[in-house]
Scaffold this active site. Structure first.
Site, mmCIF file in Angstrom:
data_model
loop_
_atom_site.group_PDB
_atom_site.id
_atom_site.type_symbol
_atom_site.label_atom_id
_atom_site.label_comp_id
_atom_site.label_asym_id
_atom_site.label_seq_id
_atom_site.Cartn_x
_atom_site.Cartn_y
_atom_site.Cartn_z
ATOM 1 N N GLY A 27 4.092 -1.310 30.008
ATOM 2 C CA GLY A 27 3.464 -2.983 29.848
ATOM 3 C C GLY A 27 3.825 -3.231 28.246
ATOM 4 N N GLY A 56 1.182 -6.697 26.013
ATOM 5 C CA GLY A 56 0.569 -8.148 25.894
ATOM 6 C C GLY A 56 0.601 -8.149 24.795
ATOM 7 N N SER A 57 -0.087 -9.311 24.686
ATOM 8 C CA SER A 57 0.426 -9.606 23.119
ATOM 9 C C SER A 57 -0.647 -9.781 21.574
ATOM 10 C CB SER A 57 -1.539 -11.314 23.735
ATOM 11 O OG SER A 57 -2.219 -10.551 23.814
ATOM 12 N N GLY A 86 0.035 -6.110 21.804
ATOM 13 C CA GLY A 86 0.754 -4.027 21.083
ATOM 14 C C GLY A 86 1.402 -4.082 23.319
ATOM 15 N N SER A 87 1.736 -2.659 23.309
ATOM 16 C CA SER A 87 2.929 -2.484 23.702
ATOM 17 C C SER A 87 2.424 -1.073 24.031
ATOM 18 C CB SER A 87 4.301 -2.329 23.527
ATOM 19 O OG SER A 87 5.303 -3.218 23.453
ATOM 20 N N VAL A 88 2.186 -0.293 25.142
ATOM 21 C CA VAL A 88 2.230 0.452 25.864
ATOM 22 C C VAL A 88 3.343 1.653 26.816
ATOM 23 C CG1 VAL A 88 0.831 1.580 28.110
ATOM 24 C CG2 VAL A 88 0.172 -0.159 27.224
ATOM 25 N N ASP A 142 -12.390 -10.217 29.455
ATOM 26 C CA ASP A 142 -10.782 -10.640 29.588
ATOM 27 C C ASP A 142 -11.071 -9.971 30.681
ATOM 28 O OD1 ASP A 142 -8.049 -11.830 29.846
ATOM 29 O OD2 ASP A 142 -7.459 -10.437 28.460
#
Length: 523
Positions: free
Chosen positions: A241, A243-244, A246-248, A357
């Site tokens: 995935g 996100g705002s 970074g990445s996973v 969040d």
């Protein structure tokens, strides 16, 4: 006072240190120069002091130990020198201390072991020497927090050399004893160490490492190159995935464990702070419904968290996929897991933690569909006797409470509001940002206007396809009404009117028991 991320280049005005009632002073990422004066002790009410990312020089004043309310202190990325003040041990409420990337010398005061609430301590990349303490919370600190100090020694788990035990000031008599006694003992230790290593090697070869998440071995320290290898050079095929900040990635490590690697994009504003916050908070949290952080990797150019891998992805993907369950009990079970995690954050820790969040993409599902709350990059730790705080970092549109979105006011009621939206979304299968919500029509107004007479018109149609074997549509409808009433109570415009999370959890568990008891009786 928030003055971070500007271009101030003077010394810090001396008048600033006389503001006795200031609680938060944030001057990070500027070009402030000069030294910290002893008068810093006048900030008697300060709880958070963030001066990282400047050009401050000189020694850290020992008078800083007089700040008895101080919980967060960040002096990293400056040009400070001298020793770490012994007076730090007087900061009884200190939870977060970052003095990394300076020119500090001398040893780490052993007296810091007495700090009861210290959950994050970073002295990496200084010129420190001597033994790393092991008592108190130092038993939980990882090697990366001490990296870049070639003179440090201590336990092997810190990836440093063992400290020399020879005292050169002993009498000649003791020297003679050492000369004749130490070599045989050292030989025995070496032989024993070799035997232990051989046994470990044999066991490692003779037993396979289980891949089940429950049997994961904790990685005490991990390098960038190990992460690079585990993710196949961050291959897009391993991307889970984005996100705002970074990445996973999915990664398979040398011990055959499959883990997730959250890589922070350091070009994004706030990424450094998000990494620090997650490290600070997640190190001390333990709950079955929170994503477990295995370890971290941090240097000047790279920051990542290694966490448990969740094979069923996140709630958002599952909820809007064909695999989404049409059973109320399964969706309710996931929401109870989430409520348990949030109740723990609000009530089960020494100070309340506000996630800030809460949304479906931050709720991960393990192999047994147990929900785990993750992503604490903008979480807020409320200090003792602090019911509300203020922040400039906002959450996600559609899930933010009104007071959070308009004024940046954060309290536990913020999470309750987001949870109410989450309840509505899970049982209606509509996002709060759906194109149907325009103008004055919001998800909360849509749900309130439909309750109770038109409720079945907004509930996910998949949930209305009741199993004819049980013929309990009436009972399910009552439970759905109870769930939606609770969601409406959680999303009141006024924080003080929202249901407390511990009460939310009790109500959902009661609804769940009623559902299961009814199905059992009908069978």
């Amino acid at each position: 006072m928030y003055l971070g991320n500007n271009t101030f280049s003077s010394s810090i005005p001396s008048s600033l240190w006389s503001i006795r009632r200031i609680q938060v002073l944030s001057l990070f990422d500027n070009s402030f120069n000069g030294s910290l004066p002893p008068e810093i002790s006048s900030l008697s009410s300060v709880i958070e002091l963030d001066l990282h990312g400047n050009q401050l020089s000189g020694e850290i004043p020992s008078t800083i130990g007089q700040l008895q309310n101080l919980a967060t202190l960040s002096l990293s990325d400056n040009e400070l020198n001298g020793h770490i003040p012994e007076s730090f041990s007087s900061l009884r409420n200190l939870q977060y201390l970052d003095i990394s990337h300076n020119n500090l010398s001398g040893s780490i005061p052993k007296s810091l072991e007495s700090l009861l609430y210290l959950s994050y301590f970073n002295v990496s990349f200084n010129e420190l020497t001597g033994e790393i303490p092991e008592g108190g919370h130092f038993a939980n600190f990882t090697p990366d927090l001490f990296a870049g100090n070639i003179g440090l020694c201590g336990s092997s788990r810190f990836n440093v050399e063992a400290c020399e035990m020879v005292n050169t000031t002993k009498s000649s008599r003791n020297n003679r004893l050492i000369r004749y006694i130490v070599p045989p003992i050292a030989s025995m230790i070496v032989v024993t160490a070799i035997i232990i290593l051989l046994l470990r090697h044999y066991r490692r070869k003779s037993s396979s490492v289980p891949s089940d998440q429950s049997d994961l071995a904790v990685l005490e320290w991990i390098s960038y190159y190990e992460i690079l290898k585990a993710t196949n050079n961050f291959d897009i095929g391993n991307l889970i995935g984005k996100g705002s900040i970074g990445s996973v990635y999915k990664g398979t490590f040398s011990n055959e464990a499959t883990l997730a690697v959250k890589v922070f994009d350091l070009d994004v504003q706030g990424a450094f702070k998000s990494f620090d916050i997650e490290c600070q908070i997640m190190r001390s949290l333990r709950h079955r419904n929170l994503v477990k952080v295995i370890t971290s990797c941090s240097n000047l150019d790279f920051k990542a968290l290694v966490v448990e891998y969740m094979p069923n992805g996140n709630l958002e993907k599952w909820l809007y996929s064909p695999n989404c369950s049409s059973k109320i009990t399964e969706r309710l079970g996931i929401l109870i897991d989430v409520a348990s995690a949030i109740e723990y954050l609000h009530q089960g820790y020494s100070s309340p933690i506000v996630h800030c969040d809460l949304k479906p993409s931050n709720i991960l599902l393990d192999e047994n569909m147990v929900a785990r709350v993750g992503d604490f990059g903008i979480a807020k730790l409320l200090m003792e006797d602090q019911r509300m705080a203020q922040t400039k970092t906002l959450g996600t549109i559609g899930y933010m409470a009104p007071e959070y979105g308009s004024s940046g006011l954060v309290s536990t009621a913020v999470d309750v509001y987001s949870y109410g939206i989450l309840l509505m979304e899970t049982f209606t299968r509509k996002k709060p940002t759906d194109e149907m919500f325009l103008g004055e029509l919001t998800m909360t107004k849509w749900a309130s206007d439909s309750f109770p007479n038109a409720l079945m018109q907004i509930v996910d149609s998949e949930l209305l396809n009741m199993d004819q074997e049980y013929s309990i549509a009436g009972r399910d409808q009552v439970c759905l009404e109870s769930i939606m009433r609770l969601a409406i109570d959680c999303t009141s415009d006024f924080p003080e009117e929202r249901t407390k999370m511990e009460d939310v959890l009790v109500m959902l568990k009661k609804i769940n028991i009623e559902l299961h008891d009814t199905k059992h009786r009908v069978r």
